[in-house]
Write a protein that holds these residues in place. Structure first.
Motif, PDB file in Angstrom:
ATOM      1  N   ALA A  45     -27.399 -20.142 -24.274  1.00 41.95           N
ATOM      2  CA  ALA A  45     -27.280 -21.570 -24.618  1.00 41.95           C
ATOM      3  C   ALA A  45     -25.963 -22.142 -24.128  1.00 41.95           C
ATOM      4  O   ALA A  45     -25.902 -23.290 -23.665  1.00 41.95           O
ATOM      5  CB  ALA A  45     -27.407 -21.745 -26.128  1.00 41.95           C
ATOM      6  N   ALA A  46     -24.891 -21.330 -24.184  1.00 40.63           N
ATOM      7  CA  ALA A  46     -23.584 -21.798 -23.709  1.00 40.63           C
ATOM      8  C   ALA A  46     -23.638 -22.117 -22.225  1.00 40.63           C
ATOM      9  O   ALA A  46     -23.046 -23.101 -21.759  1.00 40.63           O
ATOM     10  CB  ALA A  46     -22.512 -20.749 -23.992  1.00 40.63           C
ATOM     11  N   LEU A 102     -28.010 -21.077 -33.510  1.00 43.54           N
ATOM     12  CA  LEU A 102     -27.160 -22.097 -32.884  1.00 43.54           C
ATOM     13  C   LEU A 102     -26.281 -22.790 -33.931  1.00 43.54           C
ATOM     14  O   LEU A 102     -25.092 -23.039 -33.690  1.00 43.54           O
ATOM     15  CB  LEU A 102     -28.021 -23.123 -32.150  1.00 43.54           C
ATOM     16  N   ALA A 133     -23.471 -20.446 -35.053  1.00 45.18           N
ATOM     17  CA  ALA A 133     -22.435 -20.294 -34.028  1.00 45.18           C
ATOM     18  C   ALA A 133     -21.586 -21.547 -33.886  1.00 45.18           C
ATOM     19  O   ALA A 133     -20.360 -21.476 -33.733  1.00 45.18           O
ATOM     20  CB  ALA A 133     -23.083 -19.948 -32.681  1.00 45.18           C
ATOM     21  N   LEU A 134     -22.209 -22.710 -33.959  1.00 44.83           N
ATOM     22  CA  LEU A 134     -21.487 -23.972 -33.741  1.00 44.83           C
ATOM     23  C   LEU A 134     -20.702 -24.436 -34.953  1.00 44.83           C
ATOM     24  O   LEU A 134     -19.655 -25.078 -34.817  1.00 44.83           O
ATOM     25  CB  LEU A 134     -22.472 -25.069 -33.318  1.00 44.83           C
ATOM     26  N   LEU A 158     -22.277 -15.157 -35.071  1.00 47.31           N
ATOM     27  CA  LEU A 158     -23.259 -14.906 -34.011  1.00 47.31           C
ATOM     28  C   LEU A 158     -24.386 -14.037 -34.559  1.00 47.31           C
ATOM     29  O   LEU A 158     -24.208 -12.840 -34.791  1.00 47.31           O
ATOM     30  CB  LEU A 158     -22.587 -14.229 -32.820  1.00 47.31           C
ATOM     31  N   ARG A 169     -17.465 -21.334 -29.005  1.00 50.25           N
ATOM     32  CA  ARG A 169     -18.112 -20.858 -30.234  1.00 50.25           C
ATOM     33  C   ARG A 169     -19.404 -20.099 -29.916  1.00 50.25           C
ATOM     34  O   ARG A 169     -19.698 -19.067 -30.519  1.00 50.25           O
ATOM     35  CB  ARG A 169     -18.394 -22.037 -31.176  1.00 50.25           C
ATOM     36  N   LEU A 170     -20.165 -20.623 -29.012  1.00 53.13           N
ATOM     37  CA  LEU A 170     -21.425 -19.956 -28.642  1.00 53.13           C
ATOM     38  C   LEU A 170     -21.167 -18.595 -28.003  1.00 53.13           C
ATOM     39  O   LEU A 170     -22.019 -17.698 -28.053  1.00 53.13           O
ATOM     40  CB  LEU A 170     -22.224 -20.846 -27.691  1.00 53.13           C
ATOM     41  N   ASN A 171     -19.994 -18.427 -27.415  1.00 52.12           N
ATOM     42  CA  ASN A 171     -19.620 -17.139 -26.831  1.00 52.12           C
ATOM     43  C   ASN A 171     -18.798 -16.279 -27.792  1.00 52.12           C
ATOM     44  O   ASN A 171     -18.278 -15.230 -27.393  1.00 52.12           O
ATOM     45  CB  ASN A 171     -18.838 -17.354 -25.531  1.00 52.12           C
ATOM     46  N   ALA A 228     -17.782 -26.086 -28.182  1.00 53.06           N
ATOM     47  CA  ALA A 228     -19.143 -25.574 -28.284  1.00 53.06           C
ATOM     48  C   ALA A 228     -19.317 -24.328 -27.407  1.00 53.06           C
ATOM     49  O   ALA A 228     -19.906 -23.323 -27.827  1.00 53.06           O
ATOM     50  CB  ALA A 228     -20.150 -26.653 -27.895  1.00 53.06           C
ATOM     51  N   TYR A 229     -18.793 -24.399 -26.204  1.00 49.91           N
ATOM     52  CA  TYR A 229     -18.921 -23.269 -25.270  1.00 49.91           C
ATOM     53  C   TYR A 229     -18.249 -22.021 -25.842  1.00 49.91           C
ATOM     54  O   TYR A 229     -18.814 -20.911 -25.812  1.00 49.91           O
ATOM     55  CB  TYR A 229     -18.295 -23.647 -23.923  1.00 49.91           C
ATOM     56  N   THR A 242     -27.184 -17.241 -27.912  1.00 49.58           N
ATOM     57  CA  THR A 242     -26.052 -18.180 -27.902  1.00 49.58           C
ATOM     58  C   THR A 242     -25.309 -18.149 -26.568  1.00 49.58           C
ATOM     59  O   THR A 242     -24.840 -19.198 -26.095  1.00 49.58           O
ATOM     60  CB  THR A 242     -25.093 -17.885 -29.072  1.00 49.58           C
TER      61      THR A 242
END
Length: 450
Positions: free
Chosen positions: A370-371, A406, A409-410, A361, A434-436, A431-432, A367
């Motif tokens: 984005a999530a 992004l 994180a992804l 991150l 990882r972004l968090n 994805a959710y 991120t």
């Protein structure tokens, strides 16, 4: 009935290097194009240097390259046949014994050069009487044996070089049997070519003078003279013969992840008037074979260029060619192949999409936002564009400030395939998380649908 037959005749005195790989390839391609047979002949008459491990390595390399053979022989199993022919040629006066020591031969050569004459064997000791020969044997001397060339012109039409002519009077009678009774290259090779019905011989241009000598041997044996093609020798990128070219091996290239058909495509077109482009089947490569397109100058071989070409080859490699070597589907392969440097690297991207990773991150605020904007599934190739436009609008981020955080994180990696290709495989849940910044276990559902 097609009686076309070619042979690859390596000596098992070392691993298969880039030079004899090219020779094997051209022979195989010629046989394939003409609908003939490709024979493997192990030239193992050099008892001191021939080793089984090298022979096994040669076979393994040929099979990896796809150059399979339909017939096989080894010279060490045919010595009786060679001695049978030698006795016939002795009786005809075409093979004779010689008594000079290596030191005497060297002195003879230097004297001829000093007189401005070609350094060819003078046949002096072939005129020794039987009594003189007996005396030499009693002293512990052993003769070597030479093949007597006839006067006149030796000529043939070479598939690469065109018309070739040699004056036999300017060639030395070649030694065919050493003092210890072992055979040199020339005669066993010709006997085998006659006995096995070889119709075409493709080899390096360093064998041109050998061909002149061997044509007389074919005639002495009453055999049909094959068609010859002498390939210009590879040189190093510096423009001279390189020891490295004699050591760079197929095994080494294979271990580095260079593809067999990339090696074949590269070696088949280097030094020709054609561009070096990927071929994805040996049959297509064989159909393109044209000796008339080979130049006469020695082509420069560059290892780095081959490796770069392998990358180009991989980026267009059809799924059909790798489906038995990977655990991924066709859609996934097509999505990531443009970023591979070796086929095994597909595992990296498989793990990114389907296994657990450590998200990185760089911009937590971005991120997390984005999530929250991830659209519902199902996802496809359009999902990325719809999502990224929403993220841009809400965060005001763009360029590297948007895309790099992004990606990290992804995927946890700074570069790779386009995220719009990877996102449907990663899926919304991963994805959710990882972004968090949540390191989640990989799901058990396998590859996402197209």
């Amino acid at each position: 009935m097609n009686n076309i037959k070619v042979r690859f005749a390596p000596s098992p005195t070392g691993h298969m290097h880039i030079g004899n790989t090219r020779t094997a390839l051209f022979n195989w391609l010629l046989a394939k194009k003409l609908g003939g047979c490709f024979m493997l002949r192990i030239d193992d008459t050099d008892r001191e240097r021939s080793k089984r491990e090298y022979e096994d390595s040669l076979r393994e390399s040929l099979l990896w390259l796809g150059l399979n053979w339909t017939e096989e022989a080894r010279q060490s199993a045919r010595l009786e046949r060679y001695y049978e022919i030698v006795e016939k040629l002795k009786a005809q006066g075409r093979i004779y014994e010689c008594w000079e020591t290596p030191e005497e031969l060297e002195l003879m050569r230097k004297r001829l050069i000093a007189r401005g004459l070609p350094p060819i064997y003078s046949r002096d000791t072939s005129a020794l009487s039987d009594e003189e020969c007996v005396v030499r044997r009693m002293r512990g001397c052993r003769p070597h044996y030479r093949f007597r060339l006839t006067a006149g012109e030796i000529r043939w039409h070479d598939m690469v070089r065109g018309e070739v002519r040699y004056d036999a009077g300017k060639l030395s009678d070649p030694i065919v049997i050493r003092e210890d009774g072992s055979f040199l290259y020339h005669l066993p090779s010709v006997i085998d070519d006659v006995d096995f019905g070889i119709t075409h011989i493709v080899r390096g241009e360093d064998h041109v003078s050998n061909t002149a000598v061997q044509i007389e041997m074919f005639e002495a044996l009453g055999g049909k003279i094959p068609q010859f093609a002498h390939l210009p020798l590879l040189t190093g990128k510096e423009g001279k013969l390189s020891k490295r070219l004699g050591s760079l091996g197929v095994r080494e290239l294979r271990e580095e992840g260079v593809e067999a058909l990339a090696v074949c495509s590269f070696l088949a077109k280097i030094g020709t008037s054609e561009s070096i482009t990927p071929f994805y089947s040996l049959a297509e490569l064989a159909a393109s074979l044209d000796f008339g397109r080979l130049g006469r100058s020695q082509p420069k071989f560059d290892e780095a260029e081959l490796r770069r070409f392998n990358t180009v080859y991989l980026h267009g490699l059809p799924y059909e060619n790798v489906k038995d070597r990977t655990a991924v589907g066709e859609t996934f392969w097509n999505a990531v192949r443009g970023n591979l440097t070796r086929v095994d690297d597909v595992r990296i991207w498989h793990d990114v999409c389907f296994e657990k990773i450590e998200p990185v991150l760089e911009d937590n605020e971005l991120t997390v936002a984005a999530a929250g904007l991830l659209p519902p599934e199902p996802w496809n190739s359009e999902t990325w564009n719809l999502w990224i436009e929403a993220v841009k609008k809400q965060t005001g981020k763009k360029g590297r400030d948007l895309f790099h955080p992004l990606r990290m994180a992804l995927t946890g990696l700074p570069d790779g395939p386009e995220l719009k290709r990877l996102l449907p495989f990663i899926g919304r849940e991963k994805a959710y998380k990882r972004l968090n910044g949540i390191r989640a276990a990989a799901p058990q559902t396998g590859i996402c649908p197209d």
